[in-house]
Structure formats: structure tokens, C-alpha cells
Design a protein around this motif. Structure first.
Motif, PDB file in Angstrom:
ATOM      1  N   CYS A   1       9.281   4.666   8.223  1.00 22.07           N
ATOM      2  CA  CYS A   1       9.655   3.351   7.680  1.00 22.07           C
ATOM      3  C   CYS A   1       8.475   2.632   7.042  1.00 22.07           C
ATOM      4  N   GLY A   2       7.239   3.095   7.275  1.00 23.21           N
ATOM      5  CA  GLY A   2       6.071   2.476   6.670  1.00 23.21           C
ATOM      6  C   GLY A   2       5.184   1.729   7.640  1.00 23.21           C
ATOM      7  N   SER A   3       5.586   1.619   8.910  1.00 26.66           N
ATOM      8  CA  SER A   3       4.792   0.857   9.876  1.00 26.66           C
ATOM      9  C   SER A   3       3.466   1.540  10.190  1.00 26.66           C
ATOM     10  N   THR A   4       3.476   2.851  10.321  1.00 21.81           N
ATOM     11  CA  THR A   4       2.218   3.578  10.557  1.00 21.81           C
ATOM     12  C   THR A   4       1.287   3.418   9.368  1.00 21.81           C
ATOM     13  N   GLU A   5       1.832   3.544   8.169  1.00 20.79           N
ATOM     14  CA  GLU A   5       1.005   3.413   6.964  1.00 20.79           C
ATOM     15  C   GLU A   5       0.413   2.012   6.843  1.00 20.79           C
ATOM     16  N   LEU A   6       1.180   1.006   7.254  1.00 19.04           N
ATOM     17  CA  LEU A   6       0.673  -0.366   7.247  1.00 19.04           C
ATOM     18  C   LEU A   6      -0.537  -0.495   8.160  1.00 19.04           C
ATOM     19  N   MET A   7      -0.436   0.050   9.363  1.00 17.60           N
ATOM     20  CA  MET A   7      -1.564   0.008  10.291  1.00 17.60           C
ATOM     21  C   MET A   7      -2.772   0.759   9.737  1.00 17.60           C
ATOM     22  N   GLN A   8      -2.519   1.928   9.174  1.00 13.66           N
ATOM     23  CA  GLN A   8      -3.615   2.731   8.641  1.00 13.66           C
ATOM     24  C   GLN A   8      -4.343   1.998   7.529  1.00 13.66           C
ATOM     25  N   CYS A   9      -3.591   1.297   6.691  1.00 13.37           N
ATOM     26  CA  CYS A   9      -4.216   0.559   5.592  1.00 13.37           C
ATOM     27  C   CYS A   9      -5.070  -0.585   6.141  1.00 13.37           C
ATOM     28  N   LEU A  10      -4.581  -1.280   7.158  1.00  9.05           N
ATOM     29  CA  LEU A  10      -5.351  -2.358   7.769  1.00  9.05           C
ATOM     30  C   LEU A  10      -6.649  -1.832   8.376  1.00  9.05           C
ATOM     31  N   PHE A  11      -6.621  -0.585   8.851  1.00 10.92           N
ATOM     32  CA  PHE A  11      -7.800   0.005   9.478  1.00 10.92           C
ATOM     33  C   PHE A  11      -8.704   0.712   8.470  1.00 10.92           C
ATOM     34  N   GLY A  12      -8.328   0.669   7.207  1.00  8.79           N
ATOM     35  CA  GLY A  12      -9.198   1.235   6.186  1.00  8.79           C
ATOM     36  C   GLY A  12      -8.952   2.691   5.870  1.00  8.79           C
ATOM     37  N   ILE A  13      -7.921   3.295   6.485  1.00  9.31           N
ATOM     38  CA  ILE A  13      -7.627   4.703   6.193  1.00  9.31           C
ATOM     39  C   ILE A  13      -7.006   4.829   4.812  1.00  9.31           C
ATOM     40  N   GLY A  14      -6.184   3.844   4.438  1.00  8.71           N
ATOM     41  CA  GLY A  14      -5.619   3.807   3.093  1.00  8.71           C
ATOM     42  C   GLY A  14      -6.149   2.601   2.343  1.00  8.71           C
ATOM     43  N   ARG A  15      -5.904   2.574   1.061  1.00 16.34           N
ATOM     44  CA  ARG A  15      -6.374   1.455   0.236  1.00 16.34           C
ATOM     45  C   ARG A  15      -5.159   0.658  -0.259  1.00 16.34           C
ATOM     46  N   PRO A  16      -5.145  -0.667  -0.072  1.00  9.11           N
ATOM     47  CA  PRO A  16      -3.994  -1.468  -0.502  1.00  9.11           C
ATOM     48  C   PRO A  16      -3.812  -1.427  -2.014  1.00  9.11           C
ATOM     49  N   THR A  17      -2.568  -1.590  -2.435  1.00  6.56           N
ATOM     50  CA  THR A  17      -2.249  -1.582  -3.868  1.00  6.56           C
ATOM     51  C   THR A  17      -1.834  -2.959  -4.371  1.00  6.56           C
ATOM     52  N   GLY A  18      -1.675  -3.901  -3.437  1.00  4.57           N
ATOM     53  CA  GLY A  18      -1.289  -5.247  -3.851  1.00  4.57           C
ATOM     54  C   GLY A  18      -1.341  -6.207  -2.687  1.00  4.57           C
ATOM     55  N   GLY A  19      -1.348  -7.501  -2.982  1.00  3.96           N
ATOM     56  CA  GLY A  19      -1.406  -8.503  -1.941  1.00  3.96           C
ATOM     57  C   GLY A  19      -2.761  -8.515  -1.255  1.00  3.96           C
ATOM     58  N   SER A  20      -2.815  -9.136  -0.074  1.00  2.00           N
ATOM     59  CA  SER A  20      -4.101  -9.245   0.612  1.00  2.00           C
ATOM     60  C   SER A  20      -3.912  -9.239   2.122  1.00  2.00           C
TER      61      SER A  20
ATOM     62  N   GLY B   1       0.834  -1.192   0.000  1.00  2.00           N
ATOM     63  CA  GLY B   1       0.000   0.000   0.000  1.00  2.00           C
ATOM     64  C   GLY B   1       0.869   1.241   0.000  1.00  2.00           C
ATOM     65  N   PRO B   2       0.267   2.426   0.121  1.00  3.17           N
ATOM     66  CA  PRO B   2       1.046   3.672   0.138  1.00  3.17           C
ATOM     67  C   PRO B   2       2.042   3.680   1.300  1.00  3.17           C
ATOM     68  N   GLY B   3       3.341   3.660   0.995  1.00  2.40           N
ATOM     69  CA  GLY B   3       4.353   3.735   2.037  1.00  2.40           C
ATOM     70  C   GLY B   3       4.926   2.407   2.495  1.00  2.40           C
ATOM     71  N   PHE B   4       4.375   1.273   2.036  1.00  3.24           N
ATOM     72  CA  PHE B   4       4.910  -0.036   2.419  1.00  3.24           C
ATOM     73  C   PHE B   4       4.650  -1.026   1.287  1.00  3.24           C
ATOM     74  N   ALA B   5       5.394  -2.137   1.300  1.00 10.21           N
ATOM     75  CA  ALA B   5       5.262  -3.096   0.196  1.00 10.21           C
ATOM     76  C   ALA B   5       5.662  -4.495   0.632  1.00 10.21           C
ATOM     77  N   ASP B   6       4.942  -5.481   0.080  1.00  7.42           N
ATOM     78  CA  ASP B   6       5.320  -6.890   0.159  1.00  7.42           C
ATOM     79  C   ASP B   6       5.470  -7.399   1.600  1.00  7.42           C
ATOM     80  N   VAL B   7       4.532  -7.036   2.452  1.00  4.03           N
ATOM     81  CA  VAL B   7       4.587  -7.465   3.857  1.00  4.03           C
ATOM     82  C   VAL B   7       3.791  -8.759   4.019  1.00  4.03           C
ATOM     83  N   SER B   8       4.429  -9.775   4.564  1.00  5.03           N
ATOM     84  CA  SER B   8       3.760 -11.054   4.808  1.00  5.03           C
ATOM     85  C   SER B   8       3.943 -11.449   6.269  1.00  5.03           C
ATOM     86  N   MET B   9       2.870 -11.854   6.908  1.00  5.73           N
ATOM     87  CA  MET B   9       2.945 -12.360   8.273  1.00  5.73           C
ATOM     88  C   MET B   9       1.645 -13.054   8.635  1.00  5.73           C
ATOM     89  N   GLU B  10       1.732 -13.958   9.605  1.00  4.46           N
ATOM     90  CA  GLU B  10       0.556 -14.580  10.183  1.00  4.46           C
ATOM     91  C   GLU B  10       0.548 -14.265  11.669  1.00  4.46           C
TER      92      GLU B  10
END
Length: 503
Positions: free
Chosen positions: A288-307, A264-273
Motif C-alpha cells: 500500500c506504500g506505508s513501508t516506502e513512506l517510512m523508507q523515504c523518511l529514513f533516507g533510503i528513498g528520495r522524495p519526489t514531491g512535497g516536504s 515518493g516512490p510508492g506513495f503520494a500526497d501524504v500530509s500529517m503532523e
């Protein structure tokens, strides 16, 4: 030589004593730490010093002059400046315009002497080693540059004493070092500082002396060289903290959150369980992109790839309400911008998110919500007189606790905590750490993003280190330490060192 002497300061609000005969002495050319938990009286004491409040009793002397009961303007003219944690800058103005705001240089017919002001601002920045173009809009500056701009503005008008309130909260390691170099240089030239912070390592690196308040009373003061972080912390909280950290190994459950090459905006290719009851740490340098990752998970941003999936149900992204219905909650780092609803009471601020989820039941039971508030007030040690008080009546740390309660009140299964202890004192931090682990033991899943490595040691089962938006290392709890995290955060990994990017 003594620069500031506050003696016997007393202050009460509505019959409640906030300061009980407090003394504060600051010498010329020193950095003096003012310490205490939220609600200890630090802000009230500083507001009395800067003329915002009038003391009920006591005296204030500064640089040989009596400032008891002086106005804000008189205090500023005397050479005292307050650089607040929540900076007072105008984003729509240029950097140099913020410096001269209210004291502009004028020529014939009151025309502004723009060229002169820009030149003086540039000279000031160069003298302080501040990398800011005077013609840059403040809205385009990084947080660290805004902090230095505020300090520069105070110094331009010959401040002899600067009060710095949690100045490093939003700064990364390199920016903190730069700020400290500037403070030390100014100290050596005779400028004094009152440094308000909850970060013991910074206090013991930078400060020369300290004063500790607890419950409105002076409980200790002296030279930093003559004490230890443990002794100072004991003064602040009124008891010796346990040697044992908060974290303990425990069983976790089934996988509840899956990220598969998530981008998503600010992060890429993150995989974890992430499993039920697990606490995952995210860290790295600022941006570093950690805040943006959280924001995308919460629906503030829209992902650009992966799931991203919660219990097998894919999150489409771009919808906060969808994330909330999936059991995801987020506590953002900037409470002033993203959490505070200033026109609402504590109670209303707390039940806001739960009411959004239950909007089909328009009637709100104040009795039930009051009971919930009282439960969370006790659980989180929220210092408040009444749930009907304004949210703005609380200190920053207590506001943060209300917002923690806001999301706990929704019974969310996955909690995204972005710098949850920002601006919170050491005693309250310990409470938050234990709360996070209690929630994990109850089956909640927590992702915590923080720049403070000791926090990760306190709570995280696993830590993911990000660099420029990508995970560069996964660390088990026993592997989390300052050196290792900084090695990967700064991309200082040797070629022969393995890099793990997923489980």
C-alpha cells in the motif's frame, strides 16, 4: 491414525537443557499447531525431527518407521518437508528449476529434460491453484508466490508431513486466505501439517489440534475445539494475560514531524503532523506504500514531491546519515536482509548505529557498551547467554529485540518501526507494546507500520490507512477496528462515506 510420534525427546547444548522429555503426536490428515514463545524449544524439536540435530534421548516414529537419529536425506525420503519462515529459494533460478533442484530429470548424455520438467511444474501449480508461470525467475515473484512455490516443491516429491514455520508473516489477507484454502484441500486429501505461528486467530481458524511448549517442556496439548485463545496463550506465557489493553490516553507535546503533501516512490500526497510522544499507526494491504513512506523518511528513498520536516528542519532525503543526525531511526521489517550483520556479536550488532553517529570518536568503550547491552537485555527480555555470542545464535524474535536495542541506543527522537513484532511470540509482543508506550510517555515519537489491526489497537493514538500509496482515512484510537480498516484498505468505501486524508 497417528502419522508422527515423538516421545521423550531431550536435548542440551553446552550443558543447558533445551528440551525436557517432550512428546509430539500428529495424526494423518490434520493441521497441528506447535506453539510456544521464542526460546520455548520449537525450532530445536523440529530440527531433531528433520535430522538437523540428534536428540540426546527419545524416539521418533513416522508412518510406521523408526526415524530416531535419521539423516536429513532419510527424513526427506520418508516424506517430511520443512518450509522455513526464511525461504530457501534461489532467486537467480526459474520457478521450475527451484522445484527440481538436485533432482533434475535427465536424458541421453545427462542432458536436461527441460520440457518435461516445465510441464510437470505447470501441472502441479494448476492442481494446487497456484498462479505461477514455471518459467518466471524467482526474483520476480511476490513473497506469497515464493511461499507457495516452496510448498509446491515439497508436495511434488510426495511429502506426507509439511512443517510450516510462520507462513503468513509477509502475506496480506487475501494471500492468507488462498494459502489456507490450499492447506485445507491438502489436509482433506490426507496430507498432515505442523503449523508454527504466533497468530491466535489463524491458529483457531486453521488448526485441528495443538501442542504447547514452554521453557523446553510440554505444558499442554489437545483439540483446538476444546480450548480457547486465552487458555492457549496462558499456557505459552505461564500466566493469564491482563484483560486491559496496553494503550491508555495521555498528553502529547509539540509537533516534531510534519509531512506536507509528501510524495515518493510508492506513495503520494501524504500530509500529517505528528506530536512529541505520539504513536502513529500506518496500515493497509501489502504494497500500500506505508513501508516506502517510512523508507523515504529514513533516507533510503528520495522524495519526489512535497516536504518532510523534523522540528522545522527539512529532510532532503536520500541520506540515511542525515536522517539519523536529525534523530530519526528505523527498524526494517526484513531483519535477515536489512538488520542482521552475521559476522558480528550481539554486542557489536547493538552498538553499530550509535557508533556510526559518533564516528569521530573512534575508540569504543566495551565496558560502557556492555553495560548498555545488559540494560537493554533486561528491558527487552533478550534471551542470550552472552553479549559476545553470534547474532545468529538467537531466535528470530530475540534478534528483533537486539535491533530494537540498536536504535534505542542512539537516543533517536523519532522511531520508525516497520512490522516490529514480525516473528515474535505473544509474550514478547506484549512486552514490545508496553515498551513502545513507555517510550512515548518518555517523549519519543513512534510511527508503527503493521498489517495486524490488533497491534494498532494496542498502541496507536491515531491510524492512517493507505490504499495504493495514498492516505484514504485517518482514524482516532477508538475508531480502529478490523472492519473499518479493511473497508478502507481494500477501497470498499461507499460514495456517500466521507474520507479524511489529513488532520
Amino acid at each position: 491414525m497417528e502419522l508422527l510420534a515423538m516421545k521423550g525427546i531431550r536435548k542440551s547444548f553446552s550443558g543447558v537443557s533445551v528440551l525436557n522429555g517432550v512428546d509430539l503426536h500428529v495424526r494423518r490428515g490434520e493441521v497441528h499447531a506447535l506453539l510456544g514463545e521464542n526460546g520455548a524449544g520449537k525450532s530445536t524439536l523440529m530440527n531433531i525431527l528433520t535430522g538437523s540435530y540428534a536428540a540426546d534421548a527419545g524416539t521418533v516414529a513416522f508412518d510406521g518407521a523408526d526415524l530416531t537419529g535419521a539423516s536429513i536425506r532419510a527424513v526427506e525420503r520418508a516424506g517430511i518437508a520443512f518450509v522455513h519462515q526464511e525461504l530457501n529459494l534461489f532467486n537467480d533460478l526459474l520457478a521450475y528449476e527451484n522445484i527440481f533442484l538436485g533432482q533434475e530429470e535427465t536424458g541421453p548424455l545427462f542432458s536436461l529434460r527441460k520440457r518435461s520438467m516445465v510441464a510437470k511444474a505447470r501441472e502441479l501449480f494448476e492442481r494446487l491453484g497456484v498462479d505461477i508461470d514455471p518459467m518466471t525467475p524467482v526474483s520476480e515473484l511476490k513473497q506469497s508466490q515464493k511461499q507457495l512455490l516452496e510448498i509446491s516443491r515439497a508436495l511434488f516429491f510426495d511429502a506426507k508431513l509439511l512443517i510450516l514455520d510462520e507462513p503468513t508473516t509477509a502475506l496480506n489477507t487475501a494471500e492468507v486466505e488462498h494459502l489456507f484454502r490450499i492447506v485445507r484441500g491438502l489436509r482433506d486429501q490426507g496430507t498432515s501439517f505442523i503449523f508454527i505461528s504466533h497468530k491466535m486467530p489463524e491458529i483457531f481458524r486453521l488448526c485441528d489440534s495443538y501442542t504447547v511448549l514452554r521453557n523446553g517442556s510440554l505444558v499442554g496439548s489437545g483439540a483446538i475445539a476444546d480450548t480457547t485463545p486465552r487458555e492457549v496463550t496462558g499456557l505459552m506465557v505461564g500466566a493469564t494475560l491482563s484483560e486491559r489493553g496496553a494503550w491508555e490516553p495521555r498528553e502529547t507535546g509539540e509537533v516534531v514531524l510534519t509531512l506536507d503533501h509528501y510524495s515518493g516512490p510508492g506513495f503520494a500526497d501524504v500530509s500529517m503532523e505528528v506530536s512529541r510522544g505520539q504513536v502513529i499507526g500506518l496500515t493497509g494491504l501489502m504494497g500500500c506504500g506505508s513501508t516506502e513512506l517510512m523508507q523515504c523518511l529514513f533516507g533510503i528513498g528520495r522524495p519526489t514531491g512535497g516536504s518532510a520536516s523534523v522540528r522545522g528542519r527539512r529532510l532532503r532525503g536520500g541520506s540515511i546519515h542525515e536522517a539519523m543526525k536529525a534523530g530519526v531511526a528505523m527498524l526494517p521489517s526484513d531483519r535477515k536482509e536489512n538488520s542482521v550483520v552475521p559476522d558480528m556479536s550481539l554486542l557489536e550488532n547493538m552498538y553499530l548505529s550509535e557508533h556510526v553517529l559518533s564516528a569521530r570518536r573512534p575508540r569504543i568503550s566495551r565496558r560502557r557498551e556492555r553495560e548498555r547491552f545488559e540494560r537493554y537485555q533486561g528491558l527487552l527480555s533478550i534471551k542470550a547467554n552472552s553479549c559476545d555470542d553470534s547474532i545468529l545464535s538467537l531466535s528470530g524474535g530475540n534478534q528483533q529485540k537486539v535491533f530494537m536495542a540498536r536504535w534505542l541506543n542512539t537516543d533517536a527522537e523519532i522511531l520508525l518501526l516497520d512490522n516490529p513484532t514480525q516473528g515474535i511470540d505473544v509474550g514478547a509482543k506484549a512486552e514490545i507494546y508496553h515498551l513502545i508506550l513507555d517510550l512515548a510517555r518518555e517523549g519519543r515519537t513512534v510511527l508503527i507500520n503493521t498489517l495486524e489491526i490488533p497491534e494498532l489497537r494496542e498502541v496507536a493514538d491515531v491510524c492512517y490507512v493507505l490504499y495504493e500509496g495514498r492516505v484514504v482515512r485517518r482514524l482516532e484510537h477508538d475508531e480502529i477496528d478490523e472492519r473499518t480498516v479493511m473497508l478502507y484498505s481494500t477501497n470498499s468505501v461507499q460514495d456517500d462515506q466521507p474520507v479524511e486524508t489529513s488532520e
